[in-house]
Structure formats: structure tokens, C-alpha cells
Design a protein around this motif. Structure first.
Motif, PDB file in Angstrom:
ATOM      1  N   TYR A  22      -4.968   2.914  11.933  1.00 43.39           N
ATOM      2  CA  TYR A  22      -3.973   2.721  12.993  1.00 43.39           C
ATOM      3  C   TYR A  22      -4.620   2.331  14.320  1.00 43.39           C
ATOM      4  CZ  TYR A  22      -5.187   7.474  14.587  1.00 43.39           C
ATOM      5  OH  TYR A  22      -5.851   8.583  15.035  1.00 43.39           O
ATOM      6  N   TYR A  23      -5.895   2.595  14.479  1.00 43.64           N
ATOM      7  CA  TYR A  23      -6.605   2.243  15.711  1.00 43.64           C
ATOM      8  C   TYR A  23      -6.648   0.732  15.911  1.00 43.64           C
ATOM      9  CZ  TYR A  23     -10.313   2.509  19.245  1.00 43.64           C
ATOM     10  OH  TYR A  23     -11.049   2.406  20.402  1.00 43.64           O
ATOM     11  N   TYR A  24      -6.561  -0.042  14.802  1.00 41.08           N
ATOM     12  CA  TYR A  24      -6.679  -1.500  14.856  1.00 41.08           C
ATOM     13  C   TYR A  24      -5.331  -2.194  14.770  1.00 41.08           C
ATOM     14  CZ  TYR A  24     -11.522  -0.326  14.238  1.00 41.08           C
ATOM     15  OH  TYR A  24     -12.766   0.208  14.427  1.00 41.08           O
ATOM     16  N   ARG A  25      -4.263  -1.418  14.854  1.00 45.05           N
ATOM     17  CA  ARG A  25      -2.931  -2.017  14.805  1.00 45.05           C
ATOM     18  C   ARG A  25      -2.732  -2.932  16.023  1.00 45.05           C
ATOM     19  NH1 ARG A  25       2.794   0.125  13.076  1.00 45.05           N
ATOM     20  NH2 ARG A  25       4.108  -1.291  14.281  1.00 45.05           N
ATOM     21  N   GLY A  26      -2.343  -4.176  15.737  1.00 41.58           N
ATOM     22  CA  GLY A  26      -2.078  -5.129  16.813  1.00 41.58           C
ATOM     23  C   GLY A  26      -3.314  -5.663  17.500  1.00 41.58           C
ATOM     24  N   LEU A  27      -4.474  -5.540  16.859  1.00 39.97           N
ATOM     25  CA  LEU A  27      -5.712  -6.035  17.481  1.00 39.97           C
ATOM     26  C   LEU A  27      -5.633  -7.529  17.776  1.00 39.97           C
ATOM     27  CD1 LEU A  27      -8.641  -5.441  18.359  1.00 39.97           C
ATOM     28  CD2 LEU A  27      -9.351  -5.888  16.007  1.00 39.97           C
ATOM     29  N   LEU A  87      -7.206  -6.359  -3.920  1.00 43.61           N
ATOM     30  CA  LEU A  87      -6.530  -7.230  -2.967  1.00 43.61           C
ATOM     31  C   LEU A  87      -5.469  -6.469  -2.171  1.00 43.61           C
ATOM     32  CD1 LEU A  87      -6.370 -10.197  -2.064  1.00 43.61           C
ATOM     33  CD2 LEU A  87      -4.632 -10.549  -3.816  1.00 43.61           C
ATOM     34  N   TYR A  88      -4.857  -5.471  -2.792  1.00 45.99           N
ATOM     35  CA  TYR A  88      -3.780  -4.701  -2.134  1.00 45.99           C
ATOM     36  C   TYR A  88      -4.291  -3.972  -0.899  1.00 45.99           C
ATOM     37  CZ  TYR A  88      -0.563  -0.845  -1.306  1.00 45.99           C
ATOM     38  OH  TYR A  88       0.268   0.066  -0.709  1.00 45.99           O
ATOM     39  N   TYR A  89      -5.381  -3.192  -1.052  1.00 53.98           N
ATOM     40  CA  TYR A  89      -5.800  -2.407   0.106  1.00 53.98           C
ATOM     41  C   TYR A  89      -6.549  -3.232   1.146  1.00 53.98           C
ATOM     42  CZ  TYR A  89     -10.066  -1.661  -2.807  1.00 53.98           C
ATOM     43  OH  TYR A  89     -11.168  -1.819  -3.604  1.00 53.98           O
ATOM     44  N   TYR A  90      -7.127  -4.369   0.764  1.00 56.60           N
ATOM     45  CA  TYR A  90      -7.695  -5.265   1.774  1.00 56.60           C
ATOM     46  C   TYR A  90      -6.582  -5.928   2.593  1.00 56.60           C
ATOM     47  CZ  TYR A  90     -12.160  -4.851  -0.690  1.00 56.60           C
ATOM     48  OH  TYR A  90     -13.309  -4.367  -1.279  1.00 56.60           O
ATOM     49  N   LEU A  91      -5.516  -6.364   1.912  1.00 53.13           N
ATOM     50  CA  LEU A  91      -4.398  -6.996   2.609  1.00 53.13           C
ATOM     51  C   LEU A  91      -3.678  -6.007   3.512  1.00 53.13           C
ATOM     52  CD1 LEU A  91      -2.828  -9.353  -0.090  1.00 53.13           C
ATOM     53  CD2 LEU A  91      -4.069  -9.996   1.965  1.00 53.13           C
ATOM     54  N   ARG A  92      -3.635  -4.737   3.108  1.00 51.63           N
ATOM     55  CA  ARG A  92      -2.998  -3.724   3.950  1.00 51.63           C
ATOM     56  C   ARG A  92      -3.725  -3.616   5.288  1.00 51.63           C
ATOM     57  NH1 ARG A  92      -3.056   1.837   1.147  1.00 51.63           N
ATOM     58  NH2 ARG A  92      -5.223   1.761   1.849  1.00 51.63           N
ATOM     59  N   PHE A  93      -5.036  -3.650   5.248  1.00 44.97           N
ATOM     60  CA  PHE A  93      -5.849  -3.620   6.461  1.00 44.97           C
ATOM     61  C   PHE A  93      -5.573  -4.863   7.309  1.00 44.97           C
ATOM     62  CE2 PHE A  93     -10.514  -2.913   8.035  1.00 44.97           C
ATOM     63  CZ  PHE A  93     -10.040  -2.812   9.340  1.00 44.97           C
ATOM     64  N   ILE A  94      -5.530  -6.027   6.651  1.00 42.46           N
ATOM     65  CA  ILE A  94      -5.320  -7.282   7.368  1.00 42.46           C
ATOM     66  C   ILE A  94      -3.953  -7.308   8.052  1.00 42.46           C
ATOM     67  CG2 ILE A  94      -5.027  -9.782   7.065  1.00 42.46           C
ATOM     68  CD1 ILE A  94      -7.127  -9.564   4.790  1.00 42.46           C
ATOM     69  N   ILE A  95      -2.916  -6.875   7.353  1.00 42.01           N
ATOM     70  CA  ILE A  95      -1.562  -6.886   7.912  1.00 42.01           C
ATOM     71  C   ILE A  95      -1.480  -6.014   9.161  1.00 42.01           C
ATOM     72  CG2 ILE A  95       0.817  -6.131   7.465  1.00 42.01           C
ATOM     73  CD1 ILE A  95       0.337  -7.042   4.529  1.00 42.01           C
ATOM     74  N   ILE A  96      -2.156  -4.852   9.145  1.00 43.02           N
ATOM     75  CA  ILE A  96      -2.144  -3.951  10.302  1.00 43.02           C
ATOM     76  C   ILE A  96      -2.679  -4.643  11.551  1.00 43.02           C
ATOM     77  CG2 ILE A  96      -3.332  -1.908  11.253  1.00 43.02           C
ATOM     78  CD1 ILE A  96      -2.936  -0.571   8.531  1.00 43.02           C
ATOM     79  N   LEU A  97      -3.651  -5.542  11.378  1.00 43.61           N
ATOM     80  CA  LEU A  97      -4.238  -6.232  12.523  1.00 43.61           C
ATOM     81  C   LEU A  97      -3.227  -7.094  13.277  1.00 43.61           C
ATOM     82  CD1 LEU A  97      -7.565  -7.472  10.851  1.00 43.61           C
ATOM     83  CD2 LEU A  97      -7.311  -5.501  12.362  1.00 43.61           C
TER      84      LEU A  97
END
Length: 488
Positions: A362-367, A424-434
Motif C-alpha cells: 500500500y506504500y506504493y499506491r499511486g506512485l 503473473l497474478y501477484y506481479y500484476l497485482r503489484f503493478i496495478i497498485i502503482l
């Protein structure tokens, strides 16, 4: 002989010089410059001695395989030291000793990868592992770092005990610990068909090496140590430590790939361990919701599971050129991806040292709305880890699948493809948060807290250069493939 030992002489001299310097004057920047300058001298000395070799009965065996990977690992350590500079500046005490521990581990890696004897092998592994115990607990004020260090130390000591026992079994049975002697002895007398004591010794040694790689079922320490260690140490552990051990393990098993005529020894066990690591690593990655370092810990287990395909192929076939080419691509891809992702987390930790949640998702949300360039870098590196096209990660994964198909192990190929799809699922989850809209919790934190613009600009551009390299090698992989073919 002195010429051949020049890289070891230089790194030991560097270590002594840095220790003397620390005893007279402590200065983080000076120690960094000395360390990087010493590493560059080591690379030059390695290239200078590349056409020479040790006699086959010596402790070391210098070849192009070893030279190629040692240079890659030293370059990794140079970047690690650059990233760690700001973090060390935030500590009140013991800043300069960090570089000493990095140098000792580098010495261990050179000894290990060049080793031609079980004694030099064990010495190299311990020179890598013991400094890492100190690095994990380097931030003595963090109770999580201390806990992680104790866990790693206890399990590492147990693994080393197994290795010593295995070495003693082999010496008891054969009267020598030299790899070349043992290989010739086995080929002449074919002793592996009847000699169970030697087989037990090899099993104990390989089990110890698999622990260092955190292969299932030797993986229990990984997530806690990754999370508890300082981010820069997690970076060093996942790139330098694991790569050094894996590079040696491949070389070691090529030496003894003809353990018996049927070639069933280790072959089926490695397939089982590969499948278990792929399944466990990816499913635990899905279950990890918040902590990036734990996610990357499980990701590393899965990736080492993929890389075991190289060992499986080498056990089945005598021609190893294709597998060694794939290994070179995969190692470079794995190091660059983890180096940049963990480097960015460490960068935010260094610049915002009062913030304790820089390893949380959550720290990287909207980076993206604060720094599109860093977001672009993270996106490309996560795509590369996931094996998305136009990145070197895709090329390495593609070749790895091709290797499993060439080995005709169809069920392993299926698990590699399924594991990559799950990952691919958990990598994309990280990417979407950005790219999400920033929440109220972390709104404007980026603009307000970053103070050292020059350091941030330098490191960010270094990561951008590595990202561009990842894309170029993903589009035109012949650049690296030709280089690896010429060197290996």
C-alpha cells in the motif's frame, strides 16, 4: 602461479587496507570509493589472467565459465554498495564494516566458483554465508533483523554440518577431495554403481547447497529472513548469495553428471524438487497480500525451481552448451530484476528512514502520479520477472521452456507454464497498485519527504539504464547470446 592468484591477492589486500583505514578514520564515502575501486581492479585482474589455468590437481580451476559469472557478481556488488551508501549514512555506528562484509562474501564467491576441491568449496561457502549472518542483523536496533539472523545462523550451521559430514564420507571412501581426481577415478572404475557411502556423501553435500538456495523442502527460513533483514541485505542475499551457490551447483553437477550409467541418480529427485518449488513458491506468492519482501522471497523459490530445469537437463545429456547459454541469460535476468525492484524499495527506505512501511504494497499506491519514471522502471522489472514479452525475463523463460521440451519432460514443462501463469497474478497485482488513485494515508508523502535530490537522481538513472538494458535484451537477445557463446 602468482599471476593466477592475482584476483585473490588483490581482494585480500583490499580487505586488509580497508580494515586499516577503518581503524584510523571512519568515513562512509571514502570506504565506498575504496571498495568500488578495489572491485574494478579485481575485474581487470580477472580479465588479465583469463588465458591461464591452474594445474588440475590444485584447489582451483580457472575457466571462462567462472570468469564470466564472477565478473557479473562483482558488478552486482558494485551496484549494491552504491545503493547502500545512503542507508549506511542513516546509521549512527558501524557504517564502514558493511563494505568489509561485502568484500569477504565476494572473496568467498571467487573461491567457490573457481574451486576444484571440496576443501576450497567448503571454504568458499562459509566465506559467503558467515558475513551474511552479520549483514542480516546489521541494524542491531531492529528486533526483526536479530530474529532473522538467529534463524539463518542456526539453519546455516546445520546445513554446513551436513556438508562436512558428506565431505568426510567421500574422503573416507576415496582418499582424495580433488574434483578432477574423483571424476577420473569414477570414470575408470565406475565405482558409483556399488559405492553407497560416496553416494550418501554427495546427497548430504547437495542437500546443504539446496538449503542455501531455499529449494522446497529447505525453504522455511526464506520468507522470515527476507522480511526481517534490511532491504539492501535482502537484495544482496537474493542476487549475490543465491546466484553464487547456483552457479557453483551447476558446475559441480556437470563434473559428476555421470554418477552412474543409468543416470537416475538425482535426476528424478531434482524433477520432484523443481515441481514442488514452483508450486509452493507461486501459491504462497498469491497468499502474500501486503509485504513485498515476502512476496519476492516466495518468487525466488519459484524461480530457483524453474532454474533446476538446467540441472535436470545436465543430468540427462552430456552436451551442456545449450543449457549453459540459457543459464547465463536467466542468471543475468534474475539478478537485474531483483536488483532493481529491491533497490527501489531500499531507495525509498534510505530517503524516508523514519517511515517503517516502505516494504508494504500500500506504500506504493499511486506512485505513478508522483514519479512516472520510477513506476515505469518497476513495471518493466515486474513484467520481466513474470516473463512478459519484450523483456529479458520473457527470453529467459522461453528458453527454459524450450530446454524442458528438449529434455522431453512434458509434465515439468506443464508445471513451468502453469507456475508462470499463476505468478503473473501477484506481479500484476503489484503493478496495478502503482497506477491507482493515491489514498489519503500516503498522499503527498513523496513530494514532502524526499530531501537528497542528487542521490535520488543518480540512483534513479542507474535503474533506468538497467531497465533499458532489460528491454533491449528482450527485443534483441542475440547480443547477450553471442557474448555467452564466446565465453562459455
Amino acid at each position: 602461479m602468482t599471476k593466477l592468484l592475482m584476483p585473490l591477492i588483490i581482494i585480500i589486500t583490499l580487505l586488509i587496507f580497508l580494515l586499516i583505514k577503518i581503524s584510523f578514520k571512519r568515513k562512509n564515502l571514502i570506504s565506498l570509493i575504496i571498495t568500488i575501486f578495489g572491485f574494478i581492479l579485481i575485474i581487470i585482474s580477472i580479465l588479465y589472467t583469463k588465458n591461464n589455468n591452474f594445474p588440475i590437481n590444485y584447489l582451483f580451476l580457472n575457466d571462462t565459465y567462472s570468469i564470466f559469472y564472477i565478473i557479473i557478481l562483482i558488478c552486482n556488488n558494485i551496484i549494491t554498495c552504491l545503493i547502500s551508501y545512503k542507508w549506511l549514512s542513516t546509521l549512527k555506528y558501524n557504517k564502514d564494516e558493511f563494505y568489509v562484509l561485502i568484500i569477504i562474501s565476494t572473496l568467498g564467491s571467487i573461491v567457490l566458483i573457481n574451486s576444484n576441491n571440496f576443501i576450497s568449496m567448503f571454504l568458499g561457502i562459509e566465506l559467503i554465508s558467515i558475513p551474511i549472518i552479520g549483514l542480516i542483523s546489521y541494524n542491531i536496533k531492529s528486533k526483526y533483523s536479530l530474529e532473522a539472523s538467529i534463524k539463518y545462523a542456526i539453519l546455516s550451521i546445520i546445513a554446513s554440518s551436513f556438508m562436512i559430514l558428506g565431505i568426510s564420507f567421500i574422503y573416507l571412501d576415496n582418499g582424495s577431495l580433488n574434483f578432477t581426481f574423483l571424476l577420473n577415478h569414477f570414470l575408470i572404475y565406475n565405482k558409483f554403481l556399488i559405492n553407497y557411502l560416496t553416494i550418501i556423501g554427495f546427497c548430504l553435500i547437495i542437500s546443504s547447497l539446496l538449503f542455501k538456495l531455499s529449494i522446497v523442502p529447505f525453504h522455511f527460513w526464506t520468507s522470515d529472513v527476507y522480511q526481517g533483514a534490511p532491504t539492501i541485505v535482502t537484495l544482496f542475499l537474493t542476487t549475490f548469495n543465491k546466484s553464487s551457490i547456483f552457479i557453483f551447483l551447476v558446475k559441480f553437477l556437470i563434473y559428476f553428471s555421470q554418477i552412474n550409467n543409468s543416470k537416475n541418480f538425482l535426476y528424478k529427485i531434482l524433477i520432484l524438487l523443481s515441481i514442488l518449488s514452483i508450486i509452493f513458491g507461486n501459491f504462497m506468492g498469491i497468499k502474500t497480500k501486503n509485504n513485498i519482501k515476502r512476496l519476492l522471497a516466495y518468487s525466488s523459490i519459484a524461480h530457483i525451481g524453474y532454474m533446476l530445469t538446467i540441472l535436470i537437463y545436465n543430468q540427462k545429456y552430456t552436451k551442456h552448451i545449450f543449457s549453459l547459454e540459457i543459464m547465463g541469460i536467466y542468471i543475468i535476468s534474475y539478478i537485474i530484476n531483483n536488483l532493481v525492484i529491491l533497490g527501489i524499495i531500499s531507495l525509498f527506505t534510505n530517503l524516508n528512514y523514519q517511515e517503517k512501511n516502505t516494504d508494504k504494497l500500500y506504500y506504493y499506491r499511486g506512485l505513478f502520479w508522483y514519479d512516472p519514471i520510477i513506476t515505469f522502471i518497476l513495471t518493466i522489472m515486474l513484467f520481466s520477472l513474470a516473463g512478459i514479452p519484450l523483456t529479458i525475463g520473457f527470453i529467459s523463460k522461453f528458453y527454459l521452456i524450450a530446454l524442458s521440451i528438449k529434455s522431453k519432460i512434458w509434465y515439468l514443462t506443464t508445471f513451468i507454464i502453469l507456475g508462470s501463469s499463476i505468478g503473473l497474478y501477484y506481479y500484476l497485482r503489484f503493478i496495478i497498485i502503482l497506477y491507482l488513485i493515491p489514498s489519503k494515508i500516503n498522499k503527498n508523502w513523496y513530494i514532502v519527504k524526499i530531501q537528497n535530490k542528487k542521490y535520488y537522481f543518480f540512483i534513479k538513472n542507474l535503474f533506468l539504464l538497467l531497465t533499458i538494458t532489460t528491454i533491449i535484451l528482450g527485443i534483441y537477445p542475440e547480443l547477450i547470446i553471442k557474448c555467452i557463446k564466446n565465453l562459455i
